[in-house]
Scaffold this active site. Structure first.
Site, PDB file in Angstrom:
ATOM      1  N   ARG A  71       0.840  -1.277  -0.117  1.00 47.33           N
ATOM      2  CA  ARG A  71       0.021   0.073   0.035  1.00 47.33           C
ATOM      3  C   ARG A  71       0.810   1.264   0.078  1.00 47.33           C
ATOM      4  O   ARG A  71       0.670   2.278  -0.658  1.00 47.33           O
ATOM      5  CB  ARG A  71      -0.934   0.007   1.246  1.00 47.33           C
ATOM      6  N   PHE A 129     -11.944  -4.205  -5.445  1.00 51.19           N
ATOM      7  CA  PHE A 129     -11.854  -5.331  -4.143  1.00 51.19           C
ATOM      8  C   PHE A 129     -11.283  -4.610  -3.302  1.00 51.19           C
ATOM      9  O   PHE A 129     -10.217  -5.025  -2.256  1.00 51.19           O
ATOM     10  CB  PHE A 129     -11.017  -6.449  -4.708  1.00 51.19           C
ATOM     11  N   ASP A 155     -16.286  -2.816  -4.133  1.00 57.50           N
ATOM     12  CA  ASP A 155     -16.283  -3.942  -3.664  1.00 57.50           C
ATOM     13  C   ASP A 155     -17.600  -4.491  -3.596  1.00 57.50           C
ATOM     14  O   ASP A 155     -18.710  -3.632  -3.306  1.00 57.50           O
ATOM     15  CB  ASP A 155     -15.696  -3.929  -2.228  1.00 57.50           C
ATOM     16  N   SER A 156     -17.806  -5.829  -3.521  1.00 56.43           N
ATOM     17  CA  SER A 156     -19.160  -6.297  -3.552  1.00 56.43           C
ATOM     18  C   SER A 156     -19.929  -6.406  -2.140  1.00 56.43           C
ATOM     19  O   SER A 156     -20.998  -6.492  -2.046  1.00 56.43           O
ATOM     20  CB  SER A 156     -19.074  -7.753  -3.979  1.00 56.43           C
ATOM     21  N   ASP A 160      -6.843  -6.197  -6.532  1.00 56.06           N
ATOM     22  CA  ASP A 160      -6.403  -7.283  -5.450  1.00 56.06           C
ATOM     23  C   ASP A 160      -7.613  -8.353  -5.324  1.00 56.06           C
ATOM     24  O   ASP A 160      -8.307  -8.195  -4.160  1.00 56.06           O
ATOM     25  CB  ASP A 160      -6.253  -6.156  -4.019  1.00 56.06           C
ATOM     26  N   CYS A 164      -3.341 -13.537  -4.525  1.00 53.71           N
ATOM     27  CA  CYS A 164      -3.075 -14.434  -3.401  1.00 53.71           C
ATOM     28  C   CYS A 164      -3.003 -15.673  -3.412  1.00 53.71           C
ATOM     29  O   CYS A 164      -3.162 -16.330  -2.416  1.00 53.71           O
ATOM     30  CB  CYS A 164      -4.124 -13.669  -2.171  1.00 53.71           C
TER      31      CYS A 164
END
Length: 395
Positions: A211, A227, A249-250, A299, A339
């Site tokens: 970040r 995300f 974002d969901s 991400d 990831c």
């Protein structure tokens, strides 16, 4: 202690100190160990190889702990490993700008199946193996002696526990329960997090350094954070002078928490456009509207939980990154991550090359992101390296 006999020809990984022994590599068991018991691993000739946790329900039947036969793997052994792991994180917390990090990272800290995260004065614990489950009272006692936390919360709700015959748990381990909102600091930025209800153990501290690195490029830039969860990249970019950030974002709860974090840090709310939406749908909407950005952050969650899922995941990563590239202004930056432990860096670069070809773009890789020092990668356990990313200039 019960002896587990390794098949002839299966010694190499054990000799190289890899901590996993799969069930198919076991020739014989001299007794009936309970799941979570510590057993002695012997080679086909009867020679000692290592001590480890046993579990007959898992493909990883043994998780090795100690290779020196003369060392007793007892309560003090585990207390010492906890102490070493905690002490090794002291430099991360020394400057006062950060009070959250991962204190124990499973096999990489020689404690297979144990994850401990620090959130200011609170700890979140995840237990993923039956061996650690049996020893949890000892581990919790040592953490209390070392850190004197305000609370310790058990976030052992990962589906992978079923592979060890364990049920999911989500409960306080101390008399004190963590408050609904815990205020933590990372890189001088303040976050409200919910340990009990948040994803993972409450916060993605594995992106701390990434970040900060990305935010150094954000001054005067228009940013898209996909995300976004509770706003790690968004807040760092705002702190470093981004002119605007669109976040997607969901999870409506995550986006609401992001909004709270913007207010908490006294950032200009008018610079942020929070969007609750499926990221892929929103990227196509931006494309159709002719929207472009200077920086795009991708991400996503784990697309490849295993190697068998890698082909399908590669296609998903390619499509996602192709759309991200199409939304960038000429010379813009794409910060893209995986990831998935099954996705190695060279494969990830190839996926980005395919995405660039499909998007009709040229891409320069200008930086490789990785996981920070509180998520170490043990030399004999490369599987501990799961987070990877690329900062790309798209021209």
């Amino acid at each position: 202690m019960i002896d587990v006999i390794l098949k002839k020809g299966k010694e190499k990984a054990v000799l190289h100190r890899h901590p996993w022994v799969f069930s198919g590599a076991i020739e014989n068991i001299k007794g009936k160990p309970a799941n979570g018991d510590i057993v002695r691993l012997m080679d086909a000739k009867g020679g000692f190889m290592a001590y480890g946790f046993y579990n007959d329900q898992s493909r990883v039947a043994l998780r090795l702990l100690e290779w020196d036969e003369a060392v007793a793997v007892d309560e003090q052994w585990f207390r010492a490993k906890v102490g070493i792991a905690v002490a090794s994180r002291s430099s991360i917390l020394a400057d006062g700008l950060t009070n959250t990090c991962r204190l124990i990272f499973s096999e990489s800290d020689f404690l297979p199946g144990l994850i401990v995260d620090k959130y200011a004065g609170h700890l979140a614990v995840q237990v993923l193996t039956s061996g650690i489950e049996k020893l949890l009272p000892v581990i919790i006692d040592e953490l209390q002696l070392l850190l004197k936390p305000e609370s310790i919360f058990d976030k052992s709700d990962a589906s992978s526990r079923s592979h060890e015959g364990l049920e999911t748990i989500n409960t306080a381990l101390t008399l004190s329960h963590p408050p609904e909102r815990v205020e933590v600091k990372e890189n001088g930025i303040t976050y409200n997090i919910n340990i009990a209800e948040g994803q993972k153990s409450g916060f993605y501290c594995d992106q701390r350094e990434n970040r900060k690195i990305l935010a150094a490029h954000a001054k005067g830039k228009k940013v898209l954070d996909c995300f976004s969860y509770t706003g790690g990249f968004t807040l760092n970019c705002l702190q470093n002078g981004a002119t605007s950030v669109a976040t997607v974002d969901s999870s409506a709860l995550a986006v609401e928490t992001l909004k709270e974090n913007i207010i908490l840090n006294k950032f200009d709310e008018t610079k942020v456009t929070p969007i609750v939406s499926d990221v892929n749908k929103q990227l196509r909407k931006f494309r159709d509207e002719g929207e472009t950005f200077d920086i795009v952050v991708l991400d996503p969650p784990k697309y490849a939980p295993s190697r068998s899922a890698l082909d399908k995941a590669s296609r998903a990563y390619k499509d996602l990154n192709r759309m991200g590239m199409l939304l960038l202004n000429p010379g813009g930056l794409l910060a893209t991550f995986s990831c998935s432990g099954a996705m190695d860096m060279e494969t990830f670069k190839q996926v980005l090359a395919w995405a660039a070809l499909d998007a009709g773009k040229q891409v320069q890789f200008i930086y490789q992101f990785c996981q920070p020092e509180d998520h170490p990668v043990r030399s004999s356990f490369p599987e501990g390296e799961y987070l990877k990313g690329l900062l790309c200039r798209v021209v």
